[in-house]
Design an enzyme around this catalytic site. Structure first.
Site, short mmCIF file in Angstrom:
data_model
loop_
_atom_site.label_atom_id
_atom_site.label_comp_id
_atom_site.label_asym_id
_atom_site.label_seq_id
_atom_site.Cartn_x
_atom_site.Cartn_y
_atom_site.Cartn_z
CG ASP A 111 -2.15 0.48 0.99
OD1 ASP A 111 -2.30 1.93 0.59
OD2 ASP A 111 -3.28 -0.12 0.86
CG HIS A 174 -5.03 3.88 0.25
ND1 HIS A 174 -4.69 2.68 0.20
CD2 HIS A 174 -6.21 4.00 -0.43
CE1 HIS A 174 -5.49 2.17 -0.52
NE2 HIS A 174 -6.63 2.72 -0.87
CB SER A 501 -9.18 0.83 -0.87
OG SER A 501 -8.56 0.96 -2.08
#
Length: 720
Positions: A111, A174, A501
């Site tokens: 990620d 994220h 996600s």
């Protein structure tokens, strides 16, 4: 990707490493040893054999002709596709756990990096990393090192502009969000300015995290992705979670499919996001059969930002609005009346509302200042920059978003009411309130969640399943604002985000949870357990299984599925043979001699050549009738002595038979085979572009229900 060689021994006793082998291959296509050495970017040689290099188009073509090369593809940049979610999935704090095995479980997250100072990554009470861990912890800017919770961190910057101090630190948010959804420790009182308040935790809160940072500025290169898989497989992770994707392509021109294949060979399941390009058909990504492909669904909670007008009308718009109003009311104005044009032709939509896109290039600062604007579209940041008190937008969406100023989003019907009030009132006034939590029916599939059918393989049903992906509260980074914009001065440890996600790490955690109780199960057995025990979707849609696959994950049920549809690498090789990959290419991939003709015939003429826990028939010709046969094998992982009976549900006009319809098991891990035959007319409908007909097969004993979907479909244009 080249042949699977880590080192070769020459006739005179010298060893040739993978890097040497790559250099020799490059030299042969470039014609100059010095240039070959300069052109190579990276050699992958830990878990699979490949390399990245700068090549001219003609050099790439020459490399493709090499007998030991499976594929050559350009480096592309791919994109990044909770307090309540685990309770919603039936995993309360008190859920049964195998704490020691969970603490020894390592989840690899590929990620944007990790913000190790987030409370979700506190290592209080943790012992040292498991002895099987072979990875490293790189340090860098804003990242002084790992701990016993986040035991590994790597950063990749291959083929990109050199940066002075590469760091595993998360400057986007994220990666921290996905990592904490998988394995964050319980943190009481977590919220985004009071929204979603509760105990934030991951699905396997005792597990360890290894972060592989492959993305910068929300762009994730193929070179970095391959390197991360190469390291993660060797480091000792047991589950790999990837909330990243790109356009669907051939399996061996896709770094995620390549990496996941080699992970599967080592007993590691890779869980991936399905993509955020819904509701369009054929938009799904990460569809290789050895990948768990995860779509996004809703929870029973939604965030609403009410707007109240001076006459008492209250409309519940959709937004994650953290701002408490400073005044009781503000002047309301339509965007069409706040422009800097002397005269303007108003846009009138189909519902008769006068609207205007509220953007900086058309708005008049004097008309905007201190007012709430009602806009058809535009950027609320522009309204905020011009001194506006807030923005009311139009947009039929099921997903709340976060903005840097007070915003609420109304449906078309709600917008008509607001438009009528503003245009019929001499001095319209209103206020946007801070968001509240509203209970809704769930689960449904997120409108943004990418849909099937699988654009690569028409015999596969994808996504495999869905998990919560709307309004997920999880850890964030304080190195960027809530919205990522400079105007936003909110820096928080937790944020609320939506996307596949967010659904992917829920499935990754569920897989890790199952593995803690069944450490010897293969990746396909774990995947089967999650799929066959998934909950059917309450809120139906005409796109049916192309949206949600087998249904929504139910992690606790997956601990005891009764039967599993297991697969080995050999099964995937058979599938790849049927997909047209050559025996020589597959021999290079597997390191074994592959004869597709003999492999093909060993299982009969099965429609999909897989032992997959779903069945999919896609008809492309309107004149084609259906006669398909699926061969399947189930493994008993329940009671030693058990009898399962089949229940088949077929769409109207179709006949589905299961032979035999009873399976008797006498021991655990015993295998039984059966055959499913589907017959019927063409599913094409002259009145509908797309037809999806849903059936199912369920094996049941007194304790278990093992259900797989059977889908018959046609689609003339691939459009919604």
């Amino acid at each position: 990707m080249g042949e699977s060689i880590k080192s070769q021994k020459t006739t005179d006793g010298y060893h040739i490493t993978a890097a040497d082998h790559h250099h020799n291959m490059l030299s042969s296509v470039i014609g100059d040893e010095g240039l070959a050495r300069q052109s190579k970017i990276h050699s992958y040689g830990k878990s699979f054999d490949a390399f990245g290099a700068y090549l001219l188009p003609e050099e790439a073509e020459r490399l493709k002709e090499h007998e030991n090369v499976i594929s050559v593809f350009p480096n592309t940049n791919r994109k990044l596709h909770t307090t309540r979610s685990w309770d919603f999935l039936g995993m309360p704090m008190s859920v049964k756990r195998n704490i020691q095995r969970e603490s020894d479980t390592i989840v690899g997250v590929i990620d944007t990096g990790i913000y190790i100072d987030a409370p979700s990554f506190n290592d209080k009470g943790y012992g040292p990393p498991p002895s099987k861990w072979k990875g490293v912890c790189q340090k860098g800017s804003n990242f002084t090192g790992c701990n016993n919770k986040v035991i590994g961190a790597r950063v990749y910057n291959l083929g990109e502009v050199a940066i002075s101090e590469p760091s595993p630190a998360d400057t986007i948010g994220h990666g921290s969000h996905t990592a904490s959804t998988v394995a964050g420790v319980p943190v009481k009182g977590a919220s985004l300015y009071g929204l979603g308040r509760g105990t934030a935790r991951g699905g396997v809160p005792s597990a360890r995290i290894a972060m592989y940072k492959v993305c910068s500025f929300e762009s994730c290169s193929d070179l970095n992705l391959l390197a991360a898989f190469d390291d993660a497989i060797e480091d000792g992770v047991e589950i790999i979670s990837v909330s990243i994707g790109g356009g669907a392509s051939s399996y061996f021109m896709d770094p995620i499919a390549i990496g996941a294949y080699h992970a599967m060979k080592k007993g590691i399941l890779t869980s991936c996001s399905a993509g955020n390009d819904g509701p369009f058909l054929r938009s799904i990504e990460n569809t290789a059969p050895w990948i768990l492909t995860v779509g996004a669904g809703s929870m029973d909670r939604q965030f609403s930002a009410p707007v109240i007008t001076a006459d008492g009308m209250k409309i519940f718009g959709l937004s994650i609005n953290t701002f408490t109003p400073k005044s009781k009311t503000y002047p309301l104005i339509s965007g069409s009346k706040a422009t800097n044009f002397i005269s303007i032709v108003l846009f009138q939509n189909d519902q008769g509302m006068n609207g205007r896109s509220c953007s900086a290039d058309v708005l008049d600062k004097d008309k905007v200042k201190g007012k709430i604007l009602f806009c058809k579209g535009g950027d609320p940041d522009d309204v905020d920059e011009l001194g506006g008190a807030g923005t009311i937008l139009l947009g039929d969406s099921d997903t709340a978003f976060t903005f840097a100023s007070p915003v609420t989003i109304l449906t078309t019907d709600q917008g008509q009411k607001m438009d009528k009030y503003i245009n019929s009132t001499k001095n319209p006034q209103g206020v946007i309130l801070k968001s509240i939590s509203v209970k809704i029916d769930a689960p449904s599939v997120a409108s943004f969640s990418s849909r099937g059918p699988d654009p690569i393989c028409s015999t596969l049903l994808k996504p495999d399943l869905i998990a919560p992906g709307i309004d997920i509260l999880a850890a964030y980074t304080k190195l960027v604002s809530v919205t990522g914009t400079r105007r936003d001065n909110r820096f928080v440890p937790y944020n609320i985000i939506s996307g596949t996600s967010m659904s992917c790490p829920h499935a990754s955690a569920a897989a890790a949870y199952v593995k803690t109780f069944h450490p010897n199960w293969s990746p396909s057995a774990i995947k089967s357990a999650l799929m066959t025990t998934a909950s059917e979707i309450k809120i139906k849609h005409k796109r049916a299984e192309w949206q949600y696959g087998s249904g929504q994950i139910d992690p606790t049920k997956a601990l005891d599925p009764g039967l599993v549809y297991d697969m080995s690498e050999r099964d995937y090789v058979r599938f790849l043979c049927k997909q047209g990959y050559s025996g020589s290419a597959l021999s290079t991939l597997t390191g074994e001699k592959i004869n597709c003709s003999s492999i093909h015939s060993s299982k009969g003429n099965s429609h999909d050549a897989l032992n997959y826990p779903s069945m999919h028939i896609f008809v492309e010709n309107s004149n084609d009738t259906i006669s398909a046969v699926f061969h399947r094998i189930v493994t008993n992982v329940g009671s030693a002595n058990s009898t399962y009976k089949a229940t088949v549900k077929a769409p109207n006009g179709f006949k589905i038979t299961c032979t035999p319809d009873t399976l008797v098991f006498n021991k655990v891990n015993e295998k039984k085979s059966f055959r499913v035959t589907v017959q019927g007319p063409s599913p094409f409908d002259p009145d509908n572009t797309t037809v999806i007909l849903s059936g199912s097969l369920e094996w049941s004993d007194s304790e278990h229900k093992v259900r797989i979907p059977i889908v018959i479909a046609s689609d003339r244009y691939g459009e919604l």
